[in-house]
Design an enzyme around this catalytic site. Structure first.
Site, PDB file in Angstrom:
ATOM      1  N   GLY A  41       0.587  -1.214   0.084  1.00 47.12           N
ATOM      2  CA  GLY A  41       0.085   0.196  -0.265  1.00 47.12           C
ATOM      3  C   GLY A  41       0.878   1.290  -0.092  1.00 47.12           C
ATOM      4  O   GLY A  41       1.990   1.114   0.326  1.00 47.12           O
ATOM      5  N   GLY A  43       0.273   6.046   0.185  1.00 45.94           N
ATOM      6  CA  GLY A  43      -0.398   6.974   0.104  1.00 45.94           C
ATOM      7  C   GLY A  43       0.311   8.154   0.476  1.00 45.94           C
ATOM      8  O   GLY A  43       1.570   8.310   0.194  1.00 45.94           O
ATOM      9  N   GLN A  47       4.504   4.345   2.772  1.00 44.66           N
ATOM     10  CA  GLN A  47       4.178   3.228   2.394  1.00 44.66           C
ATOM     11  C   GLN A  47       3.782   2.097   3.207  1.00 44.66           C
ATOM     12  O   GLN A  47       4.094   2.404   4.700  1.00 44.66           O
ATOM     13  CB  GLN A  47       5.198   2.549   1.310  1.00 44.66           C
ATOM     14  CG  GLN A  47       5.742   3.207   0.117  1.00 44.66           C
ATOM     15  CD  GLN A  47       6.852   2.796  -0.557  1.00 44.66           C
ATOM     16  OE1 GLN A  47       7.989   2.658   0.134  1.00 44.66           O
ATOM     17  NE2 GLN A  47       6.771   2.170  -1.810  1.00 44.66           N
ATOM     18  N   VAL A  48       3.219   1.032   3.083  1.00 47.54           N
ATOM     19  CA  VAL A  48       3.065  -0.095   3.854  1.00 47.54           C
ATOM     20  C   VAL A  48       3.533  -1.231   3.386  1.00 47.54           C
ATOM     21  O   VAL A  48       3.289  -1.644   2.149  1.00 47.54           O
ATOM     22  CB  VAL A  48       1.447  -0.368   4.232  1.00 47.54           C
ATOM     23  CG1 VAL A  48       1.200  -1.540   5.019  1.00 47.54           C
ATOM     24  CG2 VAL A  48       0.707   0.872   4.655  1.00 47.54           C
ATOM     25  N   ASP A 159     -11.868   9.019   9.953  1.00 51.28           N
ATOM     26  CA  ASP A 159     -11.471   8.529   8.508  1.00 51.28           C
ATOM     27  C   ASP A 159     -12.065   7.247   8.162  1.00 51.28           C
ATOM     28  O   ASP A 159     -11.546   6.282   7.647  1.00 51.28           O
ATOM     29  CB  ASP A 159      -9.788   8.416   8.284  1.00 51.28           C
ATOM     30  CG  ASP A 159      -9.616   8.423   6.796  1.00 51.28           C
ATOM     31  OD1 ASP A 159     -10.479   8.922   5.785  1.00 51.28           O
ATOM     32  OD2 ASP A 159      -8.247   7.876   6.456  1.00 51.28           O
TER      33      ASP A 159
END
Length: 408
Positions: A41, A43, A47-48, A159
């Site tokens: 992931g 954003g 990062q993930v 969120d």
């Protein structure tokens, strides 16, 4: 041999670039080492990565935060919120388990348990098919449990969206709430803060009114409808389109709310009426002129109904889910109340019939009714036991084979 210095095209020496993190690298903390296996992931935060904890030999998710000078405060905010919610049991409260934070070179790293798949990806994997209510109900219940726990600590997630609700694994309907990077204490939020993504943003946030944990309940309502229709219910690209759709479906917020909003004049105009000044939603042309921006159009196959009641008849009426849909839509109405002060709380929502399933056997004492109730509610039934992965998707029997039909 000494390494050559970094030089630009003219031969001028330039500072070395920040070290990139790559697959196979080990991220070192004071307690363990994490081998990067895959990036899963990305954003604005960073990062993930899927990593292997070398000490425990278990996979974890490591959030690797960018070295942006503006992200430091966000990082500290997320860590502080994670410390606040650390008193909760992550499994009982359906919240992602946080292990530790550490600094690796120039990167701030947060370590979480490894989960399976977020709800947005889930719907994508099955080809944007709507989910049956027997699968939506346990997701709704677990989300409400999570928000009830956060509310008890005075924490607003801010969120709530399908991307931040993840399946624990592919063998059962267990979810956890993730990503507390934008979370805040309810006592510290200020009117006018632009929180929540467009399309999942509560009216009080859009209008610049004071807000509470109730904005997360609005987000839950939007998530549940997303699963039900396999598409976003409100515009996710344009604030005006989102507000216009809210007015069309739910009506216009009361004048007392509009008069108090810091951003009301972004969407509404005042008009003189018999009882005094009142408000009306701007036209697209007026909005574009006043805000000096274009109204964006969303691309979607989904044609929404004219009211929330229309959700009941979007699918064939003569099936086992019809009565359940009535209870589902009643819950959605309470979650999407325009007034945050009147919106249903997590604890009250947990007692609503769609969650408790109390309505299923009130309709009849017949054997057929009892069978329907068992099929839709019992987590040990054969259908739920067969809830398994298929090509990185979820059991097809939990998704409708027909498309929504709008009852105009």
């Amino acid at each position: 041999m000494s390494a050559l210095p970094n030089v630009d095209a003219s031969g001028t020496s330039v500072p070395p670039r920040a070290a990139e993190i790559f697959v196979g690298q080990a991220l070192l903390s004071s307690s363990s080492a994490y081998s990067v296996k895959q990036f899963i992931g990305e954003g604005c935060y960073g990062q993930v990565a899927r990593c292997l904890n070398r000490r425990t030999n278990r996979e974890v998710a490591v959030k690797i935060l960018k070295t942006d000078p503006n992200s430091g405060q966000d990082t500290e905010n997320e860590v502080s919120i994670l410390k606040v919610i650390s008193v909760l049991n992550p499994d009982q409260c359906n919240i992602v388990r946080f292990f530790e934070t550490f600094q690796h070179l120039i990167y701030k790293c947060l370590v979480f348990e490894m989960l399976e798949m977020d709800l947005y990806k889930l719907i994508h994997e099955v080809g944007y098919k709507p989910m049956f209510l027997c699968a939506i109900q346990p997701i709704a219940k677990q989300l409400l449990v999570a928000l009830d726990a956060l509310k008890s600590l005075g924490v607003v997630h801010t969120d709530i969206k399908p991307d931040n609700v993840m399946l624990v694994n592919g063998h059962e309907i267990r979810i956890k709430l993730i990503d507390f990077g934008l979370a805040a204490l309810a006592s510290q939020v200020q009117p006018g803060c632009r929180v929540q993504p467009i399309g999942y943003r509560a009216p009080e946030v859009s209008l610049g009114l004071p807000f509470t944990e109730a904005i997360d309940m609005w987000g839950v309502g939007c998530v549940l409808v997303f699963l039900y229709v396999a598409d976003n219910f409100f515009s996710v690209t344009c604030e005006y389109q989102m507000m216009r759709r809210i007015v069309e479906l739910l009506g216009q917020p009361e004048d007392r709310l509009l008069f108090a909003g810091l951003y009301t004049e972004k969407f509404f105009m005042q008009e003189e009426a018999a009882g005094g000044m009142t408000w009306r939603l701007m036209t697209e042309e007026e909005y574009s002129f006043v805000n000096n921006t274009e109204v964006k159009q969303d691309w979607s196959f989904f044609v929404p109904p004219n009211s929330l009641d229309g959700l009941v008849n979007m699918y064939p009426k003569e099936d086992a889910e019809h009565v359940d849909r009535l209870a589902f839509v009643d819950l959605v109405k309470r979650l999407l109340d325009l007034d945050g002060d009147q919106r249903i709380s997590p604890s009250d929502a947990l007692q609503q019939p769609f969650i408790t399933r109390s309505h299923l056997c009130k309709q009849s004492d017949s054997r057929e009714c009892r069978a329907d109730a068992e099929e839709l509610t019992d987590p040990s039934n054969k259908s739920l036991q067969r809830f398994q992965r298929f090509s990185k998707g979820i059991k097809k029997s939990f998704f409708c084979c027909w498309s929504p039909v709008v009852d105009l």
